[in-house]
Design a protein around this motif. Structure first.
Motif, PDB file in Angstrom:
ATOM      1  N   VAL A 183       0.830  -1.207   0.000  1.00 13.31           N
ATOM      2  CA  VAL A 183       0.000   0.000   0.000  1.00 13.31           C
ATOM      3  C   VAL A 183       0.866   1.258   0.000  1.00 13.31           C
ATOM      4  O   VAL A 183       0.634   2.195  -0.776  1.00 13.31           O
ATOM      5  CB  VAL A 183      -0.947   0.006   1.223  1.00 13.31           C
ATOM      6  CG1 VAL A 183      -1.634   1.359   1.374  1.00 13.31           C
ATOM      7  CG2 VAL A 183      -1.987  -1.097   1.096  1.00 13.31           C
ATOM      8  N   LEU A 184       1.875   1.292   0.854  1.00  9.32           N
ATOM      9  CA  LEU A 184       2.736   2.475   0.949  1.00  9.32           C
ATOM     10  C   LEU A 184       3.530   2.696  -0.334  1.00  9.32           C
ATOM     11  O   LEU A 184       3.721   3.837  -0.766  1.00  9.32           O
ATOM     12  CB  LEU A 184       3.691   2.325   2.133  1.00  9.32           C
ATOM     13  CG  LEU A 184       3.091   2.562   3.517  1.00  9.32           C
ATOM     14  CD1 LEU A 184       4.078   2.170   4.603  1.00  9.32           C
ATOM     15  CD2 LEU A 184       2.664   4.018   3.684  1.00  9.32           C
ATOM     16  N   THR A 185       3.990   1.604  -0.937  1.00  7.88           N
ATOM     17  CA  THR A 185       4.747   1.756  -2.180  1.00  7.88           C
ATOM     18  C   THR A 185       3.881   2.374  -3.269  1.00  7.88           C
ATOM     19  O   THR A 185       4.284   3.339  -3.936  1.00  7.88           O
ATOM     20  CB  THR A 185       5.282   0.392  -2.648  1.00  7.88           C
ATOM     21  OG1 THR A 185       6.091  -0.184  -1.619  1.00  7.88           O
ATOM     22  CG2 THR A 185       6.119   0.548  -3.911  1.00  7.88           C
ATOM     23  N   ASP A 207      -1.271   9.358  -3.927  1.00 10.30           N
ATOM     24  CA  ASP A 207      -2.624   9.083  -3.450  1.00 10.30           C
ATOM     25  C   ASP A 207      -2.488   8.310  -2.140  1.00 10.30           C
ATOM     26  O   ASP A 207      -2.332   7.098  -2.142  1.00 10.30           O
ATOM     27  CB  ASP A 207      -3.417   8.269  -4.476  1.00 10.30           C
ATOM     28  CG  ASP A 207      -4.854   8.006  -4.026  1.00 10.30           C
ATOM     29  OD1 ASP A 207      -5.216   8.427  -2.908  1.00 10.30           O
ATOM     30  OD2 ASP A 207      -5.611   7.374  -4.787  1.00 10.30           O
ATOM     31  N   GLY A 208      -2.526   9.040  -1.038  1.00  8.74           N
ATOM     32  CA  GLY A 208      -2.279   8.419   0.255  1.00  8.74           C
ATOM     33  C   GLY A 208      -3.520   8.104   1.051  1.00  8.74           C
ATOM     34  O   GLY A 208      -3.435   7.865   2.260  1.00  8.74           O
ATOM     35  N   ALA A 219      -3.516   4.472   2.623  1.00 14.50           N
ATOM     36  CA  ALA A 219      -2.482   4.407   3.654  1.00 14.50           C
ATOM     37  C   ALA A 219      -2.895   5.202   4.882  1.00 14.50           C
ATOM     38  O   ALA A 219      -2.683   4.768   6.025  1.00 14.50           O
ATOM     39  CB  ALA A 219      -1.157   4.929   3.093  1.00 14.50           C
ATOM     40  N   HIS A 220      -3.496   6.366   4.658  1.00  6.30           N
ATOM     41  CA  HIS A 220      -3.938   7.197   5.781  1.00  6.30           C
ATOM     42  C   HIS A 220      -5.035   6.513   6.597  1.00  6.30           C
ATOM     43  O   HIS A 220      -4.990   6.488   7.825  1.00  6.30           O
ATOM     44  CB  HIS A 220      -4.431   8.534   5.244  1.00  6.30           C
ATOM     45  CG  HIS A 220      -5.170   9.349   6.253  1.00  6.30           C
ATOM     46  ND1 HIS A 220      -4.542   9.946   7.322  1.00  6.30           N
ATOM     47  CD2 HIS A 220      -6.487   9.658   6.375  1.00  6.30           C
ATOM     48  CE1 HIS A 220      -5.434  10.596   8.049  1.00  6.30           C
ATOM     49  NE2 HIS A 220      -6.628  10.427   7.506  1.00  6.30           N
ATOM     50  N   VAL A 221      -6.035   5.965   5.898  1.00  4.03           N
ATOM     51  CA  VAL A 221      -7.140   5.316   6.610  1.00  4.03           C
ATOM     52  C   VAL A 221      -6.636   4.124   7.416  1.00  4.03           C
ATOM     53  O   VAL A 221      -7.040   3.913   8.557  1.00  4.03           O
ATOM     54  CB  VAL A 221      -8.234   4.872   5.609  1.00  4.03           C
ATOM     55  CG1 VAL A 221      -9.252   3.973   6.286  1.00  4.03           C
ATOM     56  CG2 VAL A 221      -8.935   6.099   5.034  1.00  4.03           C
ATOM     57  N   LEU A 222      -5.720   3.345   6.842  1.00  6.74           N
ATOM     58  CA  LEU A 222      -5.219   2.157   7.545  1.00  6.74           C
ATOM     59  C   LEU A 222      -4.334   2.528   8.731  1.00  6.74           C
ATOM     60  O   LEU A 222      -4.464   1.953   9.818  1.00  6.74           O
ATOM     61  CB  LEU A 222      -4.443   1.262   6.572  1.00  6.74           C
ATOM     62  CG  LEU A 222      -5.250   0.626   5.437  1.00  6.74           C
ATOM     63  CD1 LEU A 222      -4.326  -0.179   4.522  1.00  6.74           C
ATOM     64  CD2 LEU A 222      -6.359  -0.261   5.981  1.00  6.74           C
ATOM     65  N   LEU A 223      -3.423   3.480   8.529  1.00  8.78           N
ATOM     66  CA  LEU A 223      -2.426   3.782   9.563  1.00  8.78           C
ATOM     67  C   LEU A 223      -2.884   4.846  10.557  1.00  8.78           C
ATOM     68  O   LEU A 223      -2.354   4.906  11.672  1.00  8.78           O
ATOM     69  CB  LEU A 223      -1.116   4.226   8.908  1.00  8.78           C
ATOM     70  CG  LEU A 223      -0.345   3.113   8.195  1.00  8.78           C
ATOM     71  CD1 LEU A 223       0.812   3.696   7.390  1.00  8.78           C
ATOM     72  CD2 LEU A 223       0.177   2.087   9.194  1.00  8.78           C
ATOM     73  N   ALA A 224      -3.843   5.679  10.176  1.00  5.28           N
ATOM     74  CA  ALA A 224      -4.310   6.718  11.103  1.00  5.28           C
ATOM     75  C   ALA A 224      -5.622   6.351  11.776  1.00  5.28           C
ATOM     76  O   ALA A 224      -5.829   6.675  12.937  1.00  5.28           O
ATOM     77  CB  ALA A 224      -4.459   8.051  10.366  1.00  5.28           C
ATOM     78  N   HIS A 225      -6.504   5.674  11.050  1.00  2.00           N
ATOM     79  CA  HIS A 225      -7.818   5.366  11.601  1.00  2.00           C
ATOM     80  C   HIS A 225      -7.927   3.922  12.080  1.00  2.00           C
ATOM     81  O   HIS A 225      -8.263   3.673  13.232  1.00  2.00           O
ATOM     82  CB  HIS A 225      -8.903   5.656  10.562  1.00  2.00           C
ATOM     83  CG  HIS A 225      -9.059   7.106  10.233  1.00  2.00           C
ATOM     84  ND1 HIS A 225      -9.811   7.969  10.982  1.00  2.00           N
ATOM     85  CD2 HIS A 225      -8.516   7.853   9.237  1.00  2.00           C
ATOM     86  CE1 HIS A 225      -9.747   9.193  10.462  1.00  2.00           C
ATOM     87  NE2 HIS A 225      -8.970   9.146   9.406  1.00  2.00           N
ATOM     88  N   GLU A 226      -7.656   2.982  11.179  1.00  3.23           N
ATOM     89  CA  GLU A 226      -7.835   1.574  11.556  1.00  3.23           C
ATOM     90  C   GLU A 226      -6.839   1.131  12.613  1.00  3.23           C
ATOM     91  O   GLU A 226      -7.144   0.298  13.458  1.00  3.23           O
ATOM     92  CB  GLU A 226      -7.734   0.680  10.318  1.00  3.23           C
ATOM     93  CG  GLU A 226      -8.835   0.911   9.301  1.00  3.23           C
ATOM     94  CD  GLU A 226     -10.223   0.676   9.875  1.00  3.23           C
ATOM     95  OE1 GLU A 226     -10.358  -0.137  10.817  1.00  3.23           O
ATOM     96  OE2 GLU A 226     -11.176   1.307   9.387  1.00  3.23           O
TER      97      GLU A 226
END
Length: 410
Positions: A52-54, A262-263, A266-273
């Motif tokens: 995802v990050l890549t 397009d992050g 990545a944002h939803v997974l690492l900041a929210h989930e």
């Protein structure tokens, strides 16, 4: 499937769910294509974060996706899946860490691994996975020796740790391993400026992974006498939670410093989930689908309850005011329920076989609906009945600015 970041499809929305599944299937198929069918067993939710990050850092290219054939885990549907160096790096990391985990279980003599023939076979599998991961890592320019070194240092640190040892001393090897993997995504994406912030995000993610694993296993380890970092260092849960919350905040700050094409995922997974994973581990809040951690709690794996409070996911109990086909006029649960032709309940063993099939195909958690293994009544998948209200609008926005629960500014 395992990992600490386990998002609900309801919260992701259709667009981000499709992206997430593309990375999950991409990791699984990369493992199969490069290392054989058995290697797919190491597919995990956290490993796909590398992929995802890549992809989040690179411009969209025609080779980023391919169409995969039908798969039982997708209900025999085709799908667009991720491919390329990000998926291969995720596969390499997953293989090496799985190899280390198997070796650790063999050394501890856990379960069947205490038996000589089984332990010998497990050592061979672990060695094979380690070599395969190192080979794939080398092909994408990543030296997996940093992961192996972290595992070796972890064993030594755990041996010496005791009351008063700082908990962060114990988590440091895991932090170093994940920092290296996250930072290499910037190299693969051609964004060297992202290496430092992503290394910081990876370091803190590794800390969280170690902490949450320790919290979730604390009672089990105490009962079995297994080593647990919280118990060994005398760290109270309040301190562990403080460290977890600090790590969450640090990850959000680090993501703000990285440049993404397009992050959103990545944002939803690492900041929210990831925040929800912390809450789940510490028991401070939960997801909306009942019995998420206990498949039998909502009746999905057992005969329907014949009484108790009304649950809209359950078929109505006989003559409870909701079932016009109920037989008899007794109290709730007092008469036979209406069954469509040919839909009689399965017996014990037939139901067990059906339940195993549902688990192996992930229909219980991923399908919108599935047939109850014993009752043969319609059930809704766990991730299709979440009543969480936070971030419902995220799919439509560019960077989650509409979410009142997000303080990360992305």
């Amino acid at each position: 499937m395992f990992g600490i970041v386990r998002p609900c499809s309801h919260r992701l929305g259709e667009g981000l769910k499709t992206q997430w599944m593309a990375h999950l299937c991409g990791l699984c198929l990369t493992l199969r294509g490069d290392h054989g069918q058995f290697a797919r067993i190491v597919t995990n939710y956290d490993g796909l974060l590398i992929s995802v990050l890549t992809e989040a850092q690179v411009e969209r290219a025609g080779g980023a996706r391919r169409t995969a054939g039908p798969c039982p885990l997708r209900g025999m549907r085709t799908a667009s899946v991720a491919q390329g160096d990000g998926a291969r790096l995720a596969a390499a990391v997953s293989l090496v860490l799985a190899s280390a985990k198997v070796r650790d279980h063999v050394a501890d003599g856990d379960g069947l691994l205490a038996r000589g023939p089984v332990a010998l076979a497990a050592r061979r599998v672990a060695a094979s996975w380690g070599r395969a991961g190192a080979r794939t890592g080398s092909e994408v320019g990543f030296d997996t020796a940093v992961l192996v070194d972290a595992v070796d240092r972890q064993l030594g640190i755990e041996t010496l740790a005791g009351p008063g040892t700082p908990l962060l001393t114990v988590t440091e090897p895991t932090e170093s391993a994940t920092a290296a993997a996250f930072a290499h995504t910037a190299v693969l994406a051609g964004r060297p400026g992202n290496a430092a912030p992503l290394a910081e995000a990876g370091r803190l993610f590794g800390r969280l992974a170690h902490l949450l694993d320790a919290v979730e296993d604390r009672e089990t380890d105490a009962a079995s006498g297994a080593w647990n970092p919280l118990t060994a260092t005398g760290t109270p849960l309040t301190e562990a939670r403080r460290l977890a919350d600090d790590a969450l905040h640090g990850i959000r700050l680090a993501l703000r410093e990285a440049a993404f094409t397009d992050g959103r995922l990545a944002h939803v997974l690492l900041a929210h989930e990831l925040a929800r994973s912390v809450d789940r581990a510490f028991g401070t809040s939960g997801c909306g689908h009942g019995g998420h951690g206990d498949p039998g709690a909502d009746g999905a794996f057992g005969p329907p309850r014949q009484g108790g409070p009304y649950d809209p996911r359950q078929p109505p109990a006989p003559y409870d005011g909701r079932n016009p086909y109920a037989g008899g006029g007794g109290p709730v649960g007092g008469g036979p329920s209406f069954q469509p032709p040919g839909s009689g309940r399965r017996g014990l063993w037939a139901g067990c076989a059906a339940a195993i099939g549902l688990c192996c195909t992930c229909k219980v958690c991923c399908a919108d609906e599935f047939e109850g293994p014993w009752s043969r009544q319609r059930r809704e998948g766990w991730c299709g009945n979440c009543d969480c209200s936070c971030c419902d609008c995220c799919e439509a926005c560019e960077c989650c600015e509409c979410c009142s629960c997000c303080d990360c500014g992305l």
